[in-house]
Design an enzyme around this catalytic site. Sequence first.
Site, PDB file in Angstrom:
ATOM      1  N   THR A  57       0.828  -1.212   0.000  1.00  0.00           N
ATOM      2  CA  THR A  57       0.000   0.000   0.000  1.00  0.00           C
ATOM      3  C   THR A  57       0.860   1.259   0.000  1.00  0.00           C
ATOM      4  O   THR A  57       0.385   2.318  -0.423  1.00  0.00           O
ATOM      5  CB  THR A  57      -0.914   0.023   1.247  1.00  0.00           C
ATOM      6  OG1 THR A  57      -0.132  -0.362   2.379  1.00  0.00           O
ATOM      7  CG2 THR A  57      -2.080  -0.934   1.092  1.00  0.00           C
ATOM      8  N   SER A  89      32.656  -3.868   6.868  1.00  0.00           N
ATOM      9  CA  SER A  89      31.416  -4.441   7.393  1.00  0.00           C
ATOM     10  C   SER A  89      31.702  -5.758   8.095  1.00  0.00           C
ATOM     11  O   SER A  89      32.468  -6.587   7.585  1.00  0.00           O
ATOM     12  CB  SER A  89      30.434  -4.683   6.232  1.00  0.00           C
ATOM     13  OG  SER A  89      29.430  -5.590   6.640  1.00  0.00           O
ATOM     14  N   GLY A 144      17.713 -10.889   3.535  1.00  0.00           N
ATOM     15  CA  GLY A 144      16.861 -11.775   2.737  1.00  0.00           C
ATOM     16  C   GLY A 144      15.685 -12.332   3.503  1.00  0.00           C
ATOM     17  O   GLY A 144      14.952 -13.183   3.002  1.00  0.00           O
ATOM     18  N   LEU A 147      13.048  -8.381   6.417  1.00  0.00           N
ATOM     19  CA  LEU A 147      13.020  -7.582   7.645  1.00  0.00           C
ATOM     20  C   LEU A 147      13.713  -6.231   7.464  1.00  0.00           C
ATOM     21  O   LEU A 147      14.068  -5.568   8.427  1.00  0.00           O
ATOM     22  CB  LEU A 147      13.668  -8.374   8.798  1.00  0.00           C
ATOM     23  CG  LEU A 147      12.991  -9.716   9.094  1.00  0.00           C
ATOM     24  CD1 LEU A 147      13.769 -10.487  10.156  1.00  0.00           C
ATOM     25  CD2 LEU A 147      11.539  -9.514   9.539  1.00  0.00           C
ATOM     26  N   SER A 148      13.907  -5.830   6.201  1.00  0.00           N
ATOM     27  CA  SER A 148      14.462  -4.510   5.872  1.00  0.00           C
ATOM     28  C   SER A 148      15.872  -4.291   6.392  1.00  0.00           C
ATOM     29  O   SER A 148      16.198  -3.250   6.970  1.00  0.00           O
ATOM     30  CB  SER A 148      13.548  -3.388   6.386  1.00  0.00           C
ATOM     31  OG  SER A 148      12.324  -3.447   5.735  1.00  0.00           O
ATOM     32  N   ASP A 194       9.577   1.048   4.795  1.00  0.00           N
ATOM     33  CA  ASP A 194      10.673   0.422   5.550  1.00  0.00           C
ATOM     34  C   ASP A 194      11.574   1.477   6.181  1.00  0.00           C
ATOM     35  O   ASP A 194      11.989   1.365   7.338  1.00  0.00           O
ATOM     36  CB  ASP A 194      11.518  -0.473   4.627  1.00  0.00           C
ATOM     37  CG  ASP A 194      10.686  -1.537   3.947  1.00  0.00           C
ATOM     38  OD1 ASP A 194       9.540  -1.766   4.382  1.00  0.00           O
ATOM     39  OD2 ASP A 194      11.179  -2.131   2.976  1.00  0.00           O
TER      40      ASP A 194
HETATM   41  C1  GLA Z   1       9.009  -3.882   0.531  1.00  0.00           C
HETATM   42  C2  GLA Z   1       9.188  -2.414   0.158  1.00  0.00           C
HETATM   43  C3  GLA Z   1       8.191  -1.536   0.908  1.00  0.00           C
HETATM   44  C4  GLA Z   1       6.783  -2.062   0.760  1.00  0.00           C
HETATM   45  C5  GLA Z   1       6.713  -3.555   1.038  1.00  0.00           C
HETATM   46  C6  GLA Z   1       5.369  -4.151   0.747  1.00  0.00           C
HETATM   47  O1  GLA Z   1       9.329  -4.085   1.880  1.00  0.00           O
HETATM   48  O2  GLA Z   1      10.495  -2.003   0.468  1.00  0.00           O
HETATM   49  O3  GLA Z   1       8.305  -0.210   0.451  1.00  0.00           O
HETATM   50  O4  GLA Z   1       6.265  -1.764  -0.510  1.00  0.00           O
HETATM   51  O5  GLA Z   1       7.671  -4.288   0.304  1.00  0.00           O
HETATM   52  O6  GLA Z   1       4.416  -3.642   1.619  1.00  0.00           O
END
Ligand code: GLA
Length: 405
Positions: A57, A89, A144, A147-148, A194
């Site tokens: 969204t 790193s 991967g 979890l950003s 994220d």
């Molecule tokens: C990834 C993207 C976000 C978002 C999600 C889905 O995490 O980085 O910006 O679009 O997918 O909600």
Amino acid sequence: MGHRIGRGSGRRPGRPVLPSVRGAVPRAAELFGRVLGGAPDAVFSAPGRVNLIGEHTDYNQGLVLPFAIDARAQVAVRARDDGRLRVVSGQQPGETVEVNLDGLEPGAVTGWAGYVAGAAWALAERGHRAAGADLALDSTVPVGAGLSSSAAVECSTALALATLAGDRLAPEELARVAQLDENRFVGVPCGLMDQMASSASRAGTVLFFDVGADRTEHIPFDPATAGLVTLLVDTRAHHSLADGQYARRRATCEAAAETLGVDSLSRIAPGELDAALAGLGDDETRRRVRHVVTENERVRAVVELLRTGAVRDIGPAMVASHASLRDDFEVSCAELDVAVDAALAAGAAGARMTGGGFGGSVIALVDRDRVDEVGAAVTGAFARAGFTAPVLRLVSPADGAGADG
Ligand code: GLA
């Protein structure tokens, strides 16, 4: 042993323990001293995130409800006066990347160091200062797992470089710098969720972010008061199709908005959905649009429930969100579906995929004293399906990006 269950889970003696991510602490300052030599000027960190609900969204100017988790990327930093970055790193032992900031453009640095160099580039691009620095990066956010981990690196690095240059960025501006890094330098067309979660989250709350209205609100989220925990299932599935599919979903949504004459799909109110669907030519596009409009509604409903403290009651919306992502938006995969189904069959109050999909993680809302059963059920279902064993953890809302001292 297939799974380990834990933190405050009311487990019986002799039962296996599932660690929270809190156990792992990044050690950027130590890495700095060992590899770059001397001491850093300062240390900053930024977290990974899960999304409670509101998927796909954000780039439709809609509603999201993520929270930061207690796994973080940490960066130790020391100013340099020669306009260069020198980066190491903990996840890339033996590699040192050097970058000249003068004339830096997207494409000049690729791989893991691109996220770091891109932070310096994005700061300058948005009118902030970014000077040379030595940086040591260490992260406990699994890569991967959906979890950003990348937003955590972008936010911690941008915060470190900005602070070093004497700038104080508001959380939203930090998120926009980090997103620009990812969109243009790294080249991934993600939305803003994220980076906002990593930058602006607060412990004990979920971040209600209305992207179109550019408004955030911290909503208390304390499952423990209802005897619940948030169980995270990292399916360890990572499908290589993901990036192209993400861009395709985004393009389909944007084309549909144009056909419907709205500037984004989130402009379509639930009561207008049927008329909007009737105005679209193909079934696939209709399903994509239906997901976005109904998902925004589910976020709204969940926010209202959380405002009244009815945490358990959000379960059905999580289940409906997963079904919509699986059937209408088609971004789930077998591992995510098996994890959700097994968790629900074992008594979870709610479960859904979290993040972009095509692999990654599931979050489940589970009674504290059933978490052993639910974990065992998911692990057992994975074994029967012939999947790699999942990694199970408990997560709870943590603070966003900040100084670590
Ligand atoms: C990834 C993207 C976000 C978002 C999600 C889905 O995490 O980085 O910006 O679009 O997918 O909600």
